[in-house]
Design a protein around this motif. Structure first.
Motif, PDB file in Angstrom:
ATOM      1  N   ALA A 176      12.939 -24.283 -15.875  1.00  0.00           N
ATOM      2  CA  ALA A 176      12.282 -23.496 -16.923  1.00  0.00           C
ATOM      3  C   ALA A 176      12.531 -24.117 -18.278  1.00  0.00           C
ATOM      4  O   ALA A 176      13.654 -24.482 -18.612  1.00  0.00           O
ATOM      5  CB  ALA A 176      12.826 -22.068 -16.906  1.00  0.00           C
ATOM      6  N   THR A 203      13.039 -23.869 -22.161  1.00  0.00           N
ATOM      7  CA  THR A 203      13.490 -22.780 -23.022  1.00  0.00           C
ATOM      8  C   THR A 203      12.485 -22.487 -24.119  1.00  0.00           C
ATOM      9  O   THR A 203      12.055 -21.373 -24.289  1.00  0.00           O
ATOM     10  CB  THR A 203      14.868 -23.061 -23.653  1.00  0.00           C
ATOM     11  OG1 THR A 203      14.859 -24.393 -24.152  1.00  0.00           O
ATOM     12  CG2 THR A 203      15.980 -22.894 -22.647  1.00  0.00           C
ATOM     13  N   ALA A 250       8.759 -23.302 -24.919  1.00  0.00           N
ATOM     14  CA  ALA A 250       7.574 -24.006 -24.443  1.00  0.00           C
ATOM     15  C   ALA A 250       6.754 -24.401 -25.652  1.00  0.00           C
ATOM     16  O   ALA A 250       6.359 -23.539 -26.431  1.00  0.00           O
ATOM     17  CB  ALA A 250       6.770 -23.106 -23.531  1.00  0.00           C
ATOM     18  N   ASP A 251       6.540 -25.642 -25.816  1.00  0.00           N
ATOM     19  CA  ASP A 251       5.741 -26.074 -26.953  1.00  0.00           C
ATOM     20  C   ASP A 251       4.285 -26.020 -26.565  1.00  0.00           C
ATOM     21  O   ASP A 251       3.788 -26.873 -25.861  1.00  0.00           O
ATOM     22  CB  ASP A 251       6.144 -27.490 -27.367  1.00  0.00           C
ATOM     23  CG  ASP A 251       5.366 -27.941 -28.584  1.00  0.00           C
ATOM     24  OD1 ASP A 251       4.820 -27.060 -29.292  1.00  0.00           O
ATOM     25  OD2 ASP A 251       5.287 -29.133 -28.815  1.00  0.00           O
ATOM     26  N   GLY A 252       3.631 -25.014 -27.015  1.00  0.00           N
ATOM     27  CA  GLY A 252       2.248 -24.851 -26.577  1.00  0.00           C
ATOM     28  C   GLY A 252       1.253 -25.475 -27.498  1.00  0.00           C
ATOM     29  O   GLY A 252       0.063 -25.269 -27.356  1.00  0.00           O
ATOM     30  N   VAL A 303       8.427 -17.068 -15.242  1.00  0.00           N
ATOM     31  CA  VAL A 303       9.520 -18.026 -15.129  1.00  0.00           C
ATOM     32  C   VAL A 303       9.128 -19.365 -15.744  1.00  0.00           C
ATOM     33  O   VAL A 303       9.860 -19.938 -16.540  1.00  0.00           O
ATOM     34  CB  VAL A 303       9.930 -18.201 -13.651  1.00  0.00           C
ATOM     35  CG1 VAL A 303      11.068 -19.185 -13.538  1.00  0.00           C
ATOM     36  CG2 VAL A 303      10.307 -16.863 -13.051  1.00  0.00           C
ATOM     37  N   PHE A 304       7.948 -19.881 -15.320  1.00  0.00           N
ATOM     38  CA  PHE A 304       7.530 -21.171 -15.851  1.00  0.00           C
ATOM     39  C   PHE A 304       6.034 -21.168 -16.098  1.00  0.00           C
ATOM     40  O   PHE A 304       5.251 -21.236 -15.148  1.00  0.00           O
ATOM     41  CB  PHE A 304       7.919 -22.295 -14.886  1.00  0.00           C
ATOM     42  CG  PHE A 304       7.601 -23.669 -15.412  1.00  0.00           C
ATOM     43  CD1 PHE A 304       6.617 -24.454 -14.812  1.00  0.00           C
ATOM     44  CD2 PHE A 304       8.275 -24.182 -16.506  1.00  0.00           C
ATOM     45  CE1 PHE A 304       6.326 -25.728 -15.289  1.00  0.00           C
ATOM     46  CE2 PHE A 304       7.985 -25.449 -17.003  1.00  0.00           C
ATOM     47  CZ  PHE A 304       7.022 -26.223 -16.386  1.00  0.00           C
ATOM     48  N   LEU A 351      11.068 -16.235 -19.044  1.00  0.00           N
ATOM     49  CA  LEU A 351      11.933 -17.401 -18.900  1.00  0.00           C
ATOM     50  C   LEU A 351      13.309 -17.012 -18.376  1.00  0.00           C
ATOM     51  O   LEU A 351      14.309 -17.649 -18.691  1.00  0.00           O
ATOM     52  CB  LEU A 351      12.060 -18.125 -20.244  1.00  0.00           C
ATOM     53  CG  LEU A 351      10.712 -18.399 -20.923  1.00  0.00           C
ATOM     54  CD1 LEU A 351      10.913 -19.037 -22.276  1.00  0.00           C
ATOM     55  CD2 LEU A 351       9.833 -19.270 -20.050  1.00  0.00           C
ATOM     56  N   THR A 361      15.612 -16.256 -25.328  1.00  0.00           N
ATOM     57  CA  THR A 361      14.800 -17.432 -25.644  1.00  0.00           C
ATOM     58  C   THR A 361      13.456 -16.954 -26.166  1.00  0.00           C
ATOM     59  O   THR A 361      12.940 -15.933 -25.727  1.00  0.00           O
ATOM     60  CB  THR A 361      14.545 -18.305 -24.410  1.00  0.00           C
ATOM     61  OG1 THR A 361      14.080 -17.477 -23.360  1.00  0.00           O
ATOM     62  CG2 THR A 361      15.796 -19.025 -23.976  1.00  0.00           C
ATOM     63  N   VAL A 362      12.900 -17.701 -27.094  1.00  0.00           N
ATOM     64  CA  VAL A 362      11.583 -17.339 -27.616  1.00  0.00           C
ATOM     65  C   VAL A 362      10.511 -18.069 -26.828  1.00  0.00           C
ATOM     66  O   VAL A 362      10.792 -19.051 -26.138  1.00  0.00           O
ATOM     67  CB  VAL A 362      11.455 -17.689 -29.121  1.00  0.00           C
ATOM     68  CG1 VAL A 362      12.477 -16.917 -29.919  1.00  0.00           C
ATOM     69  CG2 VAL A 362      11.582 -19.162 -29.356  1.00  0.00           C
ATOM     70  N   SER A 381       7.292 -19.924 -27.719  1.00  0.00           N
ATOM     71  CA  SER A 381       6.442 -20.369 -28.838  1.00  0.00           C
ATOM     72  C   SER A 381       5.032 -20.726 -28.436  1.00  0.00           C
ATOM     73  O   SER A 381       4.204 -21.043 -29.263  1.00  0.00           O
ATOM     74  CB  SER A 381       7.039 -21.567 -29.573  1.00  0.00           C
ATOM     75  OG  SER A 381       8.234 -21.950 -29.019  1.00  0.00           O
ATOM     76  N   SER A 382       4.749 -20.674 -27.139  1.00  0.00           N
ATOM     77  CA  SER A 382       3.391 -21.040 -26.760  1.00  0.00           C
ATOM     78  C   SER A 382       2.400 -19.906 -27.027  1.00  0.00           C
ATOM     79  O   SER A 382       1.212 -20.149 -27.194  1.00  0.00           O
ATOM     80  CB  SER A 382       3.340 -21.429 -25.282  1.00  0.00           C
ATOM     81  OG  SER A 382       3.813 -20.361 -24.481  1.00  0.00           O
TER      82      SER A 382
END
Lengths: 171, 455
Positions: free
Chosen positions: A2, A4, A6-8, B267-268, B287, B302-303, B305-306
């Motif tokens: 996973a 931490t 996620a750069d979207g 989760v992902f 997450l 955890t944040v 950001s997407s």
């Protein structure tokens, strides 16, 4: 596994893609009337026909000759492909572009269809066929004939026969 | 309709003139295959009518891929059944699309079976099945002949059916891109099997289904998923949990229930950009470590950001709750809020000011339904007016009775619009629909939009 954070953030295509070398390699296309067009390999690959030729190593240094596509139509197809590879994710912009792209006279649209068919550019083919279908939908038979200049060459008996065979469609 | 074509073009484009008729017939010059392609995109009746245009067109519909929509073919079910059988008998195939919506009495099961076996439907690409309404308790079983299309189907919508374990076993839908199951009963392991057997699946809609408690998503192709957990009849197993275990392409996750609850765990899903949830989304685990309970942040480890677009249905309009969500989704750009009650007074607290000091609010668009102008709403909205520096638009939905200059002037002042943080921001009061909500998001096209909520 996973991530931490996620750069979207997406790469917003403004035009040139400045990454991999192969993608900015150019390929030359020749229209039926001998005009020369330079396109990126990536845009050219939207044509399955050209894509297969590139894969099979059939493209020499000179380029690809397209005896079935005239220059004005080829220019339009290239414009379509360039736009679609430039920023494939910007769906709203692409929809606007597509709507403007097909806003042409019918005979031009049919030429584009023929070219897209020959070059096997599925998205362009789908777009143009849908456009023609949309202009046929909900029109009466007479209206369709008039729109496209279709001449009714049936005898009255033949017409009656078809109407009877598909009665449900004419109700 | 004028549309500017993008990009350089030396071609002069001429407008399509609908009245332009006569002139050479260029369409009949297209090949049979291409004409067939165009005709297969037409509604069934329109398609059949092309036969009578001219002799060149007579046989194209019969040999083009068949687009057969059984709705509206005849005035009653019995006549329609006859017409459908006739069409299928006179078509050589392949099938493009087959849509059956059963009439009030429904078609006989053996009739439907024979239709599905017809060669006119070979290699079917799109299938829509809606079974009769009256079978509330025992749903008709999706008949076995349907599964012969498993290799070619691209789009499937199945409504009011039972999918039994035997029929589903071992099936793979290799080309299926869009799947919608509505009021379907299916066991958990069969549902998992179907999803696992769709390697190309991009869009999944599951509404009002039952027979399974949880769905786990492992799909590299899936881009959007919409779920409604509400069960419309008494069912032993109710859908309670959605787990997005591994979805590298997932962009949209929408919990579309009005009042039914669900637990979600992501989760992902690194590309997840659009999210809809409500106070009925009991638990959201992101997450593995961030926990949101009924939209209230419980643990922020955890944040994410997407996430750029968030649509929420709040039980009460609370600045605390929304700011909590903004902390969790720091890159949020568009926020659509529906709230049922106006709630507490939403006084700004120090922690709200802290948020603003530490993080820039990146919101560009805010839409709030049912703005009455009460103090808690004013306080809520003004927070964003004065602190959202890159805000481009804010839309407030109002009742018709408030649609007057007096109300607008009064609230422009209350909301301190002259002091807004983003000089370019546009503020709008609207009596119309503010944003597309759960009722509006129904089919694949809705999920495909870049922003499914914008009107």
């Amino acid at each position: 596994m996973a991530a931490t954070t996620a750069d979207g953030s997406k790469v917003v295509g403004g035009g040139e893609k400045s990454n991999v070398d192969e993608e900015s390699k150019m390929i030359t296309l020749f229209s039926s009337d001998g005009e020369r067009f330079e396109v990126t390999q990536e845009a050219a690959a939207m044509s399955q026909t050209i894509h297969h030729m590139m894969e099979d190593g059939c493209v020499d240094d000179e380029g690809v000759h397209l005896p079935n596509v005239g220059s004005s139509i080829l220019a339009m197809v290239i414009e379509y492909c360039n736009r679609h590879v430039a920023s494939p994710d910007e769906k709203e912009d692409i929809r606007s572009f597509d709507a403007g792209f097909v806003n042409v006279e019918h005979h031009t649209l049919f030429d584009i269809i023929r070219a897209a068919n020959y070059l096997d550019v599925k998205e362009l083919m789908d777009l143009c066929c849908q456009t023609v279908a949309d202009s046929i939908k909900s029109k009466s038979v007479e209206e369709i004939r008039e729109l496209f200049g279709i001449v009714n060459d049936f005898t009255p008996e033949e017409e009656a026969e078809i109407r009877k065979e598909n009665q449900w469609a004419f109700e | 309709m004028e549309m500017e074509a993008d990009g350089p073009s030396s071609e002069k484009r001429m407008r399509v003139d609908e009245d332009e008729g006569g002139g050479a017939d260029r369409i009949s010059d297209l090949s049979d295959a291409v004409l067939g392609e165009i005709i297969s995109l037409l509604p069934t009746k329109d398609g059949a009518r092309t036969r009578i245009l001219a002799s060149r067109w007579r046989h194209i519909w019969c040999s083009a891929p068949l687009n057969l929509d059984c709705r509206g073919l005849a005035r009653c079910g019995e006549l329609a059944a006859g017409v459908i059988s006739h069409i299928l008998a006179s078509h050589q195939g392949p099938g493009r699309r087959f849509c059956i919506r059963h009439g009030f009495r429904g078609y006989r099961a053996d009739t439907v079976d024979s239709w599905l076996r017809s060669p006119a439907l070979d290699n079917l690409e799109e299938f829509n099945l809606h079974c009769p309404r009256q079978h509330q308790v025992m749903l008709p079983v999706l008949s076995e002949p349907f599964f012969r299309f498993s290799k070619t189907l691209i789009v499937a919508t199945i409504e009011r059916c039972h999918l039994s374990d035997n029929t589903v076993q071992g099936l793979q839908f290799l080309q299926l891109k869009q799947l919608s199951l509505e009021m379907v009963t299916i066991s958990e392991c069969s549902l998992q099997r179907i999803i696992a057997g769709c390697p190309a699946l991009e869009c999944l809609l599951i509404s009002y289904c039952s027979g399974f408690r949880s769905i786990t998503i492992n799909s590299v192709s899936l881009r959007s998923i919409g779920v409604r957990a509400e069960c419309r009849w008494a069912c032993e197993r109710k859908f309670e949990k959605l787990i997005i275990e591994n979805a590298p392409s997932l962009e949209k996750l929408l919990h579309l229930d009005w009042s039914s609850g669900l637990d979600m765990s992501v989760v992902f899903a690194p590309k997840l950009e659009t999210l809809r949830c409500s106070s009925e989304t009991y638990n959201i685990i992101l997450l593995g470590s961030t926990v949101i309970e009924r939209l209230r942040i419980n643990t922020l480890a955890t944040v994410v950001s997407s996430i750029k677009i968030l649509a929420i249905a709040l039980d009460i309009l609370s600045l605390d709750i929304v700011i909590g969500l903004m902390r969790c989704f720091p890159c949020l750009e568009k926020l659509y809020i529906q709230s049922f009650e106006t709630g507490p007074n939403n006084l700004w607290r120090r922690k709200h000011q802290n948020l603003v000091r530490c993080h820039d609010i990146r919101l560009k668009k805010i839409v709030l339904e049912q703005y009455y102008g009460v103090m808690s709403q004013v306080s809520f909205v003004t927070f964003f007016v004065l602190h959202a520096k890159v805000l481009e638009s804010m839309t407030l939905g109002i009742e018709a009775k408030n649609s007057n200059e007096e109300f607008f002037a009064k609230h422009r002042k209350k909301l301190q619009l002259e002091k807004r943080a983003s000089r370019g921001a546009r503020f709008k009061f609207t009596t119309g629909k503010c944003f597309r909500n759960v009722w509006d998001i129904k089919d694949f096209d809705d999920l495909d939009l870049a922003d499914p909520f914008t009107c």
